[in-house]
Design a protein around this motif. Structure first.
Motif, PDB file in Angstrom:
ATOM      1  N   VAL A  62       0.853  -1.185   0.000  1.00  0.00           N
ATOM      2  CA  VAL A  62       0.000   0.000   0.000  1.00  0.00           C
ATOM      3  C   VAL A  62       0.892   1.239   0.000  1.00  0.00           C
ATOM      4  N   SER A  63       0.357   2.309  -0.528  1.00  0.00           N
ATOM      5  CA  SER A  63       1.071   3.581  -0.507  1.00  0.00           C
ATOM      6  C   SER A  63       0.406   4.490   0.505  1.00  0.00           C
ATOM      7  N   VAL A  64       1.215   5.022   1.420  1.00  0.00           N
ATOM      8  CA  VAL A  64       0.707   5.865   2.491  1.00  0.00           C
ATOM      9  C   VAL A  64       1.631   7.075   2.611  1.00  0.00           C
ATOM     10  N   ASN A  65       1.066   8.191   2.950  1.00  0.00           N
ATOM     11  CA  ASN A  65       1.853   9.390   3.201  1.00  0.00           C
ATOM     12  C   ASN A  65       2.952   9.046   4.208  1.00  0.00           C
ATOM     13  N   ALA A  66       4.196   9.334   3.853  1.00  0.00           N
ATOM     14  CA  ALA A  66       5.345   8.943   4.674  1.00  0.00           C
ATOM     15  C   ALA A  66       5.293   9.548   6.066  1.00  0.00           C
ATOM     16  N   ASP A  67       4.898  10.804   6.178  1.00  0.00           N
ATOM     17  CA  ASP A  67       4.853  11.436   7.490  1.00  0.00           C
ATOM     18  C   ASP A  67       3.747  10.851   8.354  1.00  0.00           C
ATOM     19  N   LEU A  68       2.627  10.546   7.729  1.00  0.00           N
ATOM     20  CA  LEU A  68       1.530   9.928   8.468  1.00  0.00           C
ATOM     21  C   LEU A  68       1.947   8.562   8.995  1.00  0.00           C
ATOM     22  N   LEU A  69       2.616   7.781   8.165  1.00  0.00           N
ATOM     23  CA  LEU A  69       3.088   6.466   8.596  1.00  0.00           C
ATOM     24  C   LEU A  69       4.099   6.596   9.733  1.00  0.00           C
ATOM     25  N   ARG A  70       5.010   7.564   9.631  1.00  0.00           N
ATOM     26  CA  ARG A  70       6.000   7.790  10.685  1.00  0.00           C
ATOM     27  C   ARG A  70       5.317   8.126  12.000  1.00  0.00           C
ATOM     28  N   ARG A  71       4.318   9.039  11.944  1.00  0.00           N
ATOM     29  CA  ARG A  71       3.598   9.430  13.158  1.00  0.00           C
ATOM     30  C   ARG A  71       2.848   8.247  13.761  1.00  0.00           C
ATOM     31  N   ARG A 128       3.619   5.102  13.552  1.00  0.00           N
ATOM     32  CA  ARG A 128       4.612   4.229  14.194  1.00  0.00           C
ATOM     33  C   ARG A 128       5.082   4.809  15.513  1.00  0.00           C
ATOM     34  N   GLU A 129       5.362   6.123  15.541  1.00  0.00           N
ATOM     35  CA  GLU A 129       5.785   6.788  16.775  1.00  0.00           C
ATOM     36  C   GLU A 129       4.760   6.606  17.888  1.00  0.00           C
ATOM     37  N   LEU A 130       3.493   6.639  17.519  1.00  0.00           N
ATOM     38  CA  LEU A 130       2.411   6.554  18.495  1.00  0.00           C
ATOM     39  C   LEU A 130       1.973   5.122  18.782  1.00  0.00           C
ATOM     40  N   VAL A 156       0.564   2.981  16.737  1.00  0.00           N
ATOM     41  CA  VAL A 156      -0.676   2.594  16.051  1.00  0.00           C
ATOM     42  C   VAL A 156      -0.419   1.318  15.253  1.00  0.00           C
ATOM     43  N   ASN A 157      -1.296   0.341  15.425  1.00  0.00           N
ATOM     44  CA  ASN A 157      -1.187  -0.917  14.685  1.00  0.00           C
ATOM     45  C   ASN A 157      -1.783  -0.689  13.292  1.00  0.00           C
ATOM     46  N   PHE A 158      -0.899  -0.427  12.338  1.00  0.00           N
ATOM     47  CA  PHE A 158      -1.308  -0.080  10.981  1.00  0.00           C
ATOM     48  C   PHE A 158      -2.179  -1.175  10.358  1.00  0.00           C
ATOM     49  N   SER A 159      -1.779  -2.428  10.506  1.00  0.00           N
ATOM     50  CA  SER A 159      -2.540  -3.532   9.912  1.00  0.00           C
ATOM     51  C   SER A 159      -3.942  -3.622  10.496  1.00  0.00           C
ATOM     52  N   ALA A 160      -4.060  -3.455  11.803  1.00  0.00           N
ATOM     53  CA  ALA A 160      -5.375  -3.537  12.444  1.00  0.00           C
ATOM     54  C   ALA A 160      -6.275  -2.386  12.004  1.00  0.00           C
ATOM     55  N   VAL A 161      -5.698  -1.188  11.917  1.00  0.00           N
ATOM     56  CA  VAL A 161      -6.475  -0.024  11.487  1.00  0.00           C
ATOM     57  C   VAL A 161      -6.948  -0.214  10.045  1.00  0.00           C
ATOM     58  N   LEU A 162      -6.049  -0.661   9.181  1.00  0.00           N
ATOM     59  CA  LEU A 162      -6.412  -0.891   7.781  1.00  0.00           C
ATOM     60  C   LEU A 162      -7.501  -1.954   7.672  1.00  0.00           C
ATOM     61  N   GLU A 163      -7.365  -3.038   8.436  1.00  0.00           N
ATOM     62  CA  GLU A 163      -8.353  -4.108   8.359  1.00  0.00           C
ATOM     63  C   GLU A 163      -9.725  -3.625   8.819  1.00  0.00           C
TER      64      GLU A 163
END
Length: 88
Positions: A23-32, A34-36, A38-45
């Motif tokens: 998937v393509s995601v805004n790099a800064d959003l992804l960085r934030r 991760r910093e916080l 956030v479980n990216f896979s769970a949110v996406l699902e």
């Protein structure tokens, strides 16, 4: 939680194996995220469950539009089944 799994099961097979996806995601959003922590896979699902549910509901309405309109016309003209039997 059980209710959520049962509800999702009607939309997709919750026992299917996980699969990697690009998937393509805004790099800064992804960085934030991760910093916080956030479980990216769970949110996406969860977002995909909502999107699939909404799209499936819309498809069903589109596919059944004529029948729904015919039923509504029937009810408007003749009332609901059992109207004559009600005492309230």
């Amino acid at each position: 939680m059980e209710h959520t799994v049962r509800e999702q099961a009607a939309i997709y097979d919750v026992t299917a194996p996980k699969r990697a996806a690009n998937v393509s995601v805004n790099a800064d959003l992804l960085r934030r995220a991760r910093e916080l922590g956030v479980n990216f896979s769970a949110v996406l699902e969860r977002a995909l469950v909502d999107a699939v549910r909404t799209a499936a509901q819309q498809r069903w309405r589109d596919e059944n539009r004529e029948a729904i309109e015919a039923y509504n016309l029937h009810v408007e003209r003749d009332g609901c089944f059992g109207d004559r039997l009600r005492s309230f």
